[in-house]
Design a protein around this motif. Sequence first.
Motif, PDB file in Angstrom:
ATOM      1  N   GLU A 138      -1.589   7.683   5.735  1.00  0.00           N
ATOM      2  CA  GLU A 138      -1.671   6.333   5.166  1.00  0.00           C
ATOM      3  C   GLU A 138      -2.816   6.273   4.175  1.00  0.00           C
ATOM      4  O   GLU A 138      -3.827   6.972   4.323  1.00  0.00           O
ATOM      5  CB  GLU A 138      -1.868   5.281   6.255  1.00  0.00           C
ATOM      6  N   ILE A 139      -2.642   5.407   3.159  1.00  0.00           N
ATOM      7  CA  ILE A 139      -3.722   5.073   2.237  1.00  0.00           C
ATOM      8  C   ILE A 139      -3.940   3.568   2.318  1.00  0.00           C
ATOM      9  O   ILE A 139      -2.989   2.796   2.250  1.00  0.00           O
ATOM     10  CB  ILE A 139      -3.393   5.468   0.789  1.00  0.00           C
ATOM     11  N   MET A 140      -5.184   3.151   2.468  1.00  0.00           N
ATOM     12  CA  MET A 140      -5.504   1.724   2.506  1.00  0.00           C
ATOM     13  C   MET A 140      -6.723   1.455   1.649  1.00  0.00           C
ATOM     14  O   MET A 140      -7.507   2.360   1.323  1.00  0.00           O
ATOM     15  CB  MET A 140      -5.741   1.242   3.941  1.00  0.00           C
ATOM     16  N   GLY A 141      -6.904   0.183   1.301  1.00  0.00           N
ATOM     17  CA  GLY A 141      -8.075  -0.227   0.556  1.00  0.00           C
ATOM     18  C   GLY A 141      -9.233  -0.601   1.457  1.00  0.00           C
ATOM     19  O   GLY A 141      -9.084  -0.770   2.670  1.00  0.00           O
ATOM     20  N   ALA A 142     -10.392  -0.767   0.850  1.00  0.00           N
ATOM     21  CA  ALA A 142     -11.596  -1.116   1.603  1.00  0.00           C
ATOM     22  C   ALA A 142     -11.436  -2.438   2.323  1.00  0.00           C
ATOM     23  O   ALA A 142     -11.944  -2.629   3.427  1.00  0.00           O
ATOM     24  CB  ALA A 142     -12.799  -1.168   0.667  1.00  0.00           C
ATOM     25  N   GLY A 143     -10.698  -3.389   1.714  1.00  0.00           N
ATOM     26  CA  GLY A 143     -10.533  -4.697   2.317  1.00  0.00           C
ATOM     27  C   GLY A 143      -9.659  -4.706   3.541  1.00  0.00           C
ATOM     28  O   GLY A 143      -9.738  -5.619   4.358  1.00  0.00           O
ATOM     29  N   LYS A 144      -8.786  -3.702   3.685  1.00  0.00           N
ATOM     30  CA  LYS A 144      -8.010  -3.599   4.917  1.00  0.00           C
ATOM     31  C   LYS A 144      -8.837  -2.968   6.025  1.00  0.00           C
ATOM     32  O   LYS A 144      -8.682  -3.332   7.195  1.00  0.00           O
ATOM     33  CB  LYS A 144      -6.739  -2.781   4.698  1.00  0.00           C
TER      34      LYS A 144
ATOM     35  N   ALA B 168      -3.310  12.692   0.229  1.00  0.00           N
ATOM     36  CA  ALA B 168      -2.554  12.174   1.368  1.00  0.00           C
ATOM     37  C   ALA B 168      -1.267  12.957   1.575  1.00  0.00           C
ATOM     38  O   ALA B 168      -0.877  13.244   2.718  1.00  0.00           O
ATOM     39  CB  ALA B 168      -2.252  10.694   1.167  1.00  0.00           C
ATOM     40  N   LYS B 169      -0.586  13.322   0.497  1.00  0.00           N
ATOM     41  CA  LYS B 169       0.641  14.104   0.634  1.00  0.00           C
ATOM     42  C   LYS B 169       0.348  15.477   1.239  1.00  0.00           C
ATOM     43  O   LYS B 169       1.120  15.983   2.066  1.00  0.00           O
ATOM     44  CB  LYS B 169       1.320  14.257  -0.722  1.00  0.00           C
ATOM     45  N   GLU B 170      -0.751  16.061   0.846  1.00  0.00           N
ATOM     46  CA  GLU B 170      -1.132  17.349   1.437  1.00  0.00           C
ATOM     47  C   GLU B 170      -1.377  17.198   2.935  1.00  0.00           C
ATOM     48  O   GLU B 170      -0.927  18.020   3.744  1.00  0.00           O
ATOM     49  CB  GLU B 170      -2.372  17.883   0.739  1.00  0.00           C
ATOM     50  N   ALA B 171      -2.076  16.118   3.321  1.00  0.00           N
ATOM     51  CA  ALA B 171      -2.369  15.887   4.736  1.00  0.00           C
ATOM     52  C   ALA B 171      -1.117  15.523   5.516  1.00  0.00           C
ATOM     53  O   ALA B 171      -1.032  15.790   6.720  1.00  0.00           O
ATOM     54  CB  ALA B 171      -3.405  14.778   4.873  1.00  0.00           C
ATOM     55  N   ALA B 172      -0.126  14.908   4.850  1.00  0.00           N
ATOM     56  CA  ALA B 172       1.086  14.446   5.534  1.00  0.00           C
ATOM     57  C   ALA B 172       2.013  15.591   5.915  1.00  0.00           C
ATOM     58  O   ALA B 172       2.940  15.383   6.715  1.00  0.00           O
ATOM     59  CB  ALA B 172       1.830  13.444   4.656  1.00  0.00           C
ATOM     60  N   GLY B 173       1.807  16.770   5.372  1.00  0.00           N
ATOM     61  CA  GLY B 173       2.600  17.932   5.780  1.00  0.00           C
ATOM     62  C   GLY B 173       4.088  17.779   5.565  1.00  0.00           C
ATOM     63  O   GLY B 173       4.889  18.163   6.414  1.00  0.00           O
ATOM     64  N   GLY B 174       4.482  17.209   4.428  1.00  0.00           N
ATOM     65  CA  GLY B 174       5.900  17.053   4.123  1.00  0.00           C
ATOM     66  C   GLY B 174       6.494  15.732   4.549  1.00  0.00           C
ATOM     67  O   GLY B 174       7.623  15.410   4.153  1.00  0.00           O
ATOM     68  N   GLN B 175       5.785  14.967   5.368  1.00  0.00           N
ATOM     69  CA  GLN B 175       6.256  13.631   5.726  1.00  0.00           C
ATOM     70  C   GLN B 175       5.852  12.620   4.643  1.00  0.00           C
ATOM     71  O   GLN B 175       5.184  12.962   3.663  1.00  0.00           O
ATOM     72  CB  GLN B 175       5.695  13.217   7.085  1.00  0.00           C
ATOM     73  N   ASP B 176       6.255  11.380   4.833  1.00  0.00           N
ATOM     74  CA  ASP B 176       5.990  10.353   3.831  1.00  0.00           C
ATOM     75  C   ASP B 176       4.575   9.808   3.958  1.00  0.00           C
ATOM     76  O   ASP B 176       3.920   9.933   5.000  1.00  0.00           O
ATOM     77  CB  ASP B 176       6.998   9.218   3.964  1.00  0.00           C
ATOM     78  N   VAL B 177       4.131   9.169   2.868  1.00  0.00           N
ATOM     79  CA  VAL B 177       2.826   8.515   2.825  1.00  0.00           C
ATOM     80  C   VAL B 177       3.040   7.014   2.725  1.00  0.00           C
ATOM     81  O   VAL B 177       3.826   6.542   1.908  1.00  0.00           O
ATOM     82  CB  VAL B 177       2.002   9.003   1.616  1.00  0.00           C
ATOM     83  N   ARG B 178       2.345   6.263   3.581  1.00  0.00           N
ATOM     84  CA  ARG B 178       2.444   4.807   3.561  1.00  0.00           C
ATOM     85  C   ARG B 178       1.245   4.215   2.829  1.00  0.00           C
ATOM     86  O   ARG B 178       0.096   4.603   3.084  1.00  0.00           O
ATOM     87  CB  ARG B 178       2.506   4.264   4.988  1.00  0.00           C
ATOM     88  N   ILE B 179       1.516   3.282   1.908  1.00  0.00           N
ATOM     89  CA  ILE B 179       0.459   2.493   1.275  1.00  0.00           C
ATOM     90  C   ILE B 179       0.301   1.229   2.110  1.00  0.00           C
ATOM     91  O   ILE B 179       1.192   0.388   2.163  1.00  0.00           O
ATOM     92  CB  ILE B 179       0.813   2.148  -0.180  1.00  0.00           C
ATOM     93  N   GLY B 180      -0.829   1.096   2.773  1.00  0.00           N
ATOM     94  CA  GLY B 180      -0.969   0.063   3.783  1.00  0.00           C
ATOM     95  C   GLY B 180      -1.545  -1.257   3.319  1.00  0.00           C
ATOM     96  O   GLY B 180      -1.558  -2.216   4.069  1.00  0.00           O
ATOM     97  N   GLY B 181      -2.044  -1.342   2.090  1.00  0.00           N
ATOM     98  CA  GLY B 181      -2.635  -2.588   1.622  1.00  0.00           C
ATOM     99  C   GLY B 181      -4.139  -2.477   1.524  1.00  0.00           C
ATOM    100  O   GLY B 181      -4.683  -1.385   1.749  1.00  0.00           O
ATOM    101  N   GLY B 182      -4.808  -3.541   1.158  1.00  0.00           N
ATOM    102  CA  GLY B 182      -4.331  -4.867   0.857  1.00  0.00           C
ATOM    103  C   GLY B 182      -3.622  -5.007  -0.474  1.00  0.00           C
ATOM    104  O   GLY B 182      -3.198  -4.019  -1.085  1.00  0.00           O
ATOM    105  N   PRO B 183      -3.528  -6.268  -0.948  1.00  0.00           N
ATOM    106  CA  PRO B 183      -2.727  -6.526  -2.130  1.00  0.00           C
ATOM    107  C   PRO B 183      -3.217  -5.839  -3.398  1.00  0.00           C
ATOM    108  O   PRO B 183      -2.403  -5.429  -4.235  1.00  0.00           O
ATOM    109  CB  PRO B 183      -2.795  -8.056  -2.269  1.00  0.00           C
ATOM    110  N   THR B 184      -4.516  -5.685  -3.565  1.00  0.00           N
ATOM    111  CA  THR B 184      -5.019  -4.986  -4.753  1.00  0.00           C
ATOM    112  C   THR B 184      -4.582  -3.531  -4.735  1.00  0.00           C
ATOM    113  O   THR B 184      -4.155  -2.974  -5.761  1.00  0.00           O
ATOM    114  CB  THR B 184      -6.547  -5.080  -4.822  1.00  0.00           C
ATOM    115  N   MET B 185      -4.647  -2.909  -3.563  1.00  0.00           N
ATOM    116  CA  MET B 185      -4.213  -1.527  -3.418  1.00  0.00           C
ATOM    117  C   MET B 185      -2.719  -1.392  -3.703  1.00  0.00           C
ATOM    118  O   MET B 185      -2.279  -0.495  -4.449  1.00  0.00           O
ATOM    119  CB  MET B 185      -4.522  -1.056  -1.993  1.00  0.00           C
ATOM    120  N   VAL B 186      -1.920  -2.271  -3.139  1.00  0.00           N
ATOM    121  CA  VAL B 186      -0.478  -2.256  -3.364  1.00  0.00           C
ATOM    122  C   VAL B 186      -0.179  -2.393  -4.852  1.00  0.00           C
ATOM    123  O   VAL B 186       0.621  -1.644  -5.429  1.00  0.00           O
ATOM    124  CB  VAL B 186       0.186  -3.382  -2.551  1.00  0.00           C
TER     125      VAL B 186
END
Length: 214
Positions: free
Chosen positions: A73-79, A139-157
């Motif tokens: 997952e990737i998230m912003g500081a505000g989350k 994040a893709k490297e760490a995910a090992g072939g699985q998907d990466v989720r963008i978790g927020g907040g709205p600025t990050m999205v």
Amino acid sequence: MSRTRIHNFSISLDGFGTGEGLSLDAPFGHAGHRMHQWMFATRFGAGIMGGEGGASGVDDAFAQQHEPGIGAEIMGAGKFGPPCWQDDPDWKGWWGPNPPFHTPTFVLTHRPPSQPLEMEGGTTFHFLDTTPEKALELAKEAAGGQDVRIGGGPTMVRDFIAAGLVDHIHFVQVPILLGRGVRVWDGLEGAEAGYDIETVSSPSGVTHLTFTRS
């Protein structure tokens, strides 16, 4: 092939992803938890809150898609925390000793702590001051072939969509008007052109909007 996904991201009728005045006592500002009541009422929501029960149906079917196939997952500081959480050396996020991510989780902040934060249940927070493109590469490297989720907040999205990095978006339009806060859509004019779009209305009053890259 690894995809980049957004799930269960609630927005108000006027396009705000969070309210104004975020603080330790008000993680979503003046919006409170109004934008997330739809999810708390589902089986998925009851589960992540540590309880049982909750409703099945349309909302739960969408909510349950949040976790399968996610490797990071990737998230912003505000989350990750309230304003200035970087000044508190004991701050470890909102979620207690066992956060619900259970994957490597990358927190983008202009004031990153120097060391990763390893938690129970497989979650390790990595703190980065970098671009969306570089964060997604890591994040893709760490995910090992699985998907990466963008978790927020709205600025990050908004930043990840603007950069053309998101393959699947699930927004939940909640029938409330916030009037102020952080808007998701600002600067994204025409972004819908690259996606196939579907809408599903729920008896709860929310509308599920899905954008899948064409």
